[in-house]
Design an enzyme around this catalytic site. Structure first.
Site, PDB file in Angstrom:
ATOM      1  N   SER A 226       5.930   7.348  13.338  1.00 14.26           N
ATOM      2  CA  SER A 226       5.926   6.051  12.672  1.00 14.26           C
ATOM      3  C   SER A 226       6.663   4.960  13.440  1.00 14.26           C
ATOM      4  CB  SER A 226       6.564   6.241  11.307  1.00 14.26           C
ATOM      5  OG  SER A 226       7.192   5.081  10.876  1.00 14.26           O
TER       6      SER A 226
ATOM      7  N   ASP B  64       0.797  -1.237   0.000  1.00 12.42           N
ATOM      8  CA  ASP B  64       0.000   0.000   0.000  1.00 12.42           C
ATOM      9  C   ASP B  64       0.828   1.285   0.000  1.00 12.42           C
ATOM     10  OD1 ASP B  64       1.053  -0.338   2.504  1.00 12.42           O
ATOM     11  OD2 ASP B  64      -0.837  -0.309   3.589  1.00 12.42           O
TER      12      ASP B  64
END
Ligand code: MIC
Ligand code: SF4
Length: 751
Positions: free
Chosen positions: A644, A95
């Site tokens: 992240s 993705d």
């Protein structure tokens, strides 16, 4: 869902009551939902210590998920374990590598050819090692997991910080670094600091303009980006059922922006409804038959302060729509107060782009609510006054909203539908409408808004809110519009006001399934070959990091003293760099590229103290030191490494010789990533010591031979004139983690 998967869940539910009863006896009280899930996954319930905020939990996870850019390192590390097949169900999702440029079809095609080598690697490794492979275009990891794999009461880890999305289905799903995933896939128990618990009691009912997103944007404002560090946010209360399952997923997803370990909702009828709508009726029934295991004990709701370390109450009936930003997700205010703040700060009111979707907000319900506004605008003769970009979260949602005419509504208002992928959320956005240094405002329904995040430009001011507010703002073209109270002028000179969005939760004709692009692993992976070209610039086999040489760190130069907010997007930026996520040497060229150096005021540059040269890229300085066999330290401020899960933010420094990182405080995943890769993560006992470091200083970290849990270490700072000062630094290493440090990395210690 296969028969075997269902049987495994059944066996798990059947095993829970006995474990929960044992834990109730052990704790001498009732249990929260989070505790029920933890005790039911304990590697050794009896031997386990359970003190929140202190104990290290050793757990058995039900699933592992990874995406294409973190997944490369996960698999490269897993390959070092020598195992032939993964020990737990695992999937990989393509993705992140699809760049948004012209629209879904062309963008996906371009990605497939540009990233062929990486996709081939992930596909063949998946076939070989027994991993489910979701090909490019199938959707964003967290949506696909919610649609197919998440289940109430389960425990999952994922190499992506928004893994908690599955909390919308009552699963405890935790974002971790790639090494954690590789170890779990290799069959080792997974370890995490026992989080403290924040109980969020929801009362009232969500309705009108207020969306699930507002629950979490409001909470971000209240608790801040570090308020959830090493905590689980557990929702409860009568208001929870007024939030749809996918809405709950939005709330849990963006709980990552609180720094929370994860977030979770108790099982309810909305979840059962979602399971049925997504073709998992048997699982819904199974969960319904075990309800009491999948929610907190009744005593908890009666006296929450006895069970949670902190309790927050939100009345959904009075919660206003919120907008957060720019630059940080905790800069929150109700939409009604935005215009005044925009004027006060002189932010550009005109919007250059409005974006909906992403893993956070791309459910059928989200799209339908946004389309309801699109339809109202179209009826009034209006069009979007800004770029309007739509990122569906999955192929299932895309095909369904296409069939139901929702895509058409967006296109009528001037929108462009992008691929089912991360795209502009992670800097994969080939934006050509503004100059790189041009200050401009954008609004999205995403979850992150750090400088440079979407388009690589720190001059872009990014605001976050619900998809419905984004859509209304797209029509207005300005941040000074409050869709609840203000009006817009129609082409025939009338005043037009939106009515609150309305939508069905599920498509009346059901979801369109069967085109998602799943590839199962080979029955027997033995014969599948994995090839990595020796001259590849995308993939590189890993060389194990050297073990600790038993010596203290002596007179190390300071590579960088990071100033202010230092997220992983500052330490290891994404966007064009995503290309090199499987190649440690190449990606290390981005190290600290966006971090501001307190010594020079510049981002990504510093002083080579061995030569005295200034203005040199940090990565180059580190390479020079490394060539001379000189290590270094990096310094930072609060919540260092937030954002992240990317372990590259720890691996690149490790690869280029950083031995210790000393900061005021760490974000959870990054601190663990540093430990896993063999870097010493330290925090100043007195945060003001940060100010005492100067560019030419040398730092020694001493007493490493007697490194022990809970015992602080001394850092000796030597000034250029020979004077020294001694600073105390703390660490959170356990005995086991000290072993990782000594071995050179966790993976080496596991061998
Ligand atoms: C993100 O939202 O920052 C990412 C890109 O999904 C990351 C993972 C990564 O950097 O690969 C995350 O959130 O963990
Ligand atoms: Fe992708 Fe953005 Fe979600 Fe990260 S936050 S998984 S980049 S859509």
């Amino acid at each position: 869902m296969t028969k075997a998967e269902l049987a495994a869940i059944f066996a798990y539910y059947t095993s829970m009551p006995e474990k929960i009863a044992r834990a109730r006896r052990l704790f001498g009280r009732a249990l929260t939902l989070t505790e029920k899930i933890f005790v039911s996954h304990a590697h050794d319930l009896e031997a386990q210590q359970w003190e929140r905020g202190r104990a290290q939990l050793r757990l058995r996870v039900d699933r592992v998920a990874m995406q294409d850019v973190t997944g490369q390192m996960v698999i490269l590390q897993f390959m070092q374990s020598g195992r032939q097949r993964v020990a737990v169900p695992t999937t990989v999702h393509c993705d992140h590598l699809i760049r948004a440029q012209t629209g879904a079809a062309a963008d996906t095609e371009r990605a497939i050819s540009e990233n062929r080598e990486v996709y081939d690697f992930l596909r063949s490794a998946s076939r070989k090692y027994g991993i489910g492979f979701w090909k490019p275009g199938s959707g964003i990891i967290h949506q696909v997991v919610l649609e197919n794999y998440a289940f109430p009461g389960g425990l999952m880890i994922g190499a992506d910080s928004h893994t908690p999305n599955a909390g919308g289905l009552g699963m405890l799903a935790i974002g971790v670094g790639g090494a954690d995933c590789a170890e779990a896939m290799a069959g080792l128990p997974w370890e995490v600091l026992h989080p403290r618990l924040i109980g969020v009691k929801l009362t009232g009912k969500i309705s009108g303009w207020t969306a699930p997103k507002d629950v979490i944007t409001y909470l971000c404002g209240l608790l801040t980006v570090k308020g959830g560090t090493n905590k689980v946010v557990e929702y409860f209360g009568p208001g929870a059922e007024s939030v749809s399952c996918t809405g709950k997923a939005t709330i849990c997803n963006m709980g990552a922006e609180l720094g929370a370990t994860t977030s979770v909702f108790p099982f309810d009828d909305r979840m059962a409804g979602y399971l049925r709508a997504t073709g998992r009726a048997e699982l819904a029934e199974l969960a319904e038959g075990h309800r009491e295991l999948l929610m907190a004990d009744p005593e908890v709701a009666d006296a929450p302060e006895k069970f949670y370390d902190q309790v927050v109450e939100i009345d959904l009936s009075t919660l206003e729509p919120h907008v957060v930003g720019p630059h940080s997700p905790d800069r929150a205010r109700p939409v009604s107060k935005l215009a005044a703040e925009v004027r006060e700060h002189g932010w550009p009111a005109g919007l250059k782009a409005a974006l909906i979707g992403s893993c956070t907000n791309s459910s059928y319900e989200d799209m339908r609510r946004a389309a309801h506004l699109a339809m109202q605008g179209a009826k009034a003769g209006l069009k979007a006054k800004t770029y309007f970009l739509i990122t569906p979260g999955s192929e299932m949602v895309y095909q369904t909203i296409k069939r139901d005419g929702i895509i058409q509504r967006f296109e009528e208002m001037g929108g462009t539908v992008l691929a089912n992928a991360c795209g502009p959320c992670i800097g994969q956005w080939k934006r050509e409408d503004v100059r790189k240094d041009e200050t401009n405002s954008i609004v999205s329904s995403f979850n992150r808004n750090f400088p440079g995040r979407n388009d690589g430009s720190a001059a872009t001011l990014s605001f976050l809110t619900s998809p419905e507010i984004v859509t209304a703002l797209a029509f207005a073209g300005t941040l000074e519009f409050d869709p609840l109270h203000d009006t817009l002028e129609t082409p025939d000179g009338k005043r037009f006001r939106f009515t609150p969005p309305e939508a069905e939760e599920f498509p009346t004709e059901g979801f369109v399934r069967g085109r998602e692009g799943y590839e199962p692993p080979a029955e027997d992976g033995e014969s599948v070959r994995i090839e990595i070209a020796p001259d590849s610039e995308r993939l590189q086999l890993l060389e194990p990091f050297p073990e600790w040489d038993g010596q203290d760190f002596m007179d190390l130069p300071i590579l960088i003293k990071c100033k202010g907010k230092t997220t992983t997007d500052h330490i290891s930026p994404a966007g064009p760099w995503l290309r090199y996520r499987g190649h440690l040497d190449k990606i290390s060229d981005n190290m600290f590229l966006a971090a501001v150096n307190a010594f020079t005021g510049e981002a990504g540059k510093g002083i080579d103290v061995l030569s005295g040269e200034r203005g040199i890229p940090i990565t180059q300085i580190a390479r020079r030191y490394k060539a001379k066999g000189v290590g270094s330290v990096a310094l930072g401020e609060e919540n260092y490494g937030e954002g992240s899960s990317r372990e590259h933010a720890a691996m690149s420094p490790r690869y280029l010789g950083v031995r210790a990182v000393i900061v005021k405080s760490f974000a959870r995943i990054h601190e663990t990533n540093l430990k896993k890769q063999g870097i010493l993560p330290l925090t100043f006992a007195d945060p003001s010591d940060y100010d005492r470091f100067e560019a030419e200083d040398r730092v020694s970290v001493v007493g490493l031979a007697s490194l022990a849990p809970g015992k602080s270490v001394q850092a000796i700072v030597k000034k250029p004139d020979g004077k020294t000062l001694t600073i105390t630094a703390n660490h959170t290493l356990t005995q086991e983690q000290i072993r990782w440090f000594r071995a050179g990395s966790a993976l080496k210690a596991a061998k």
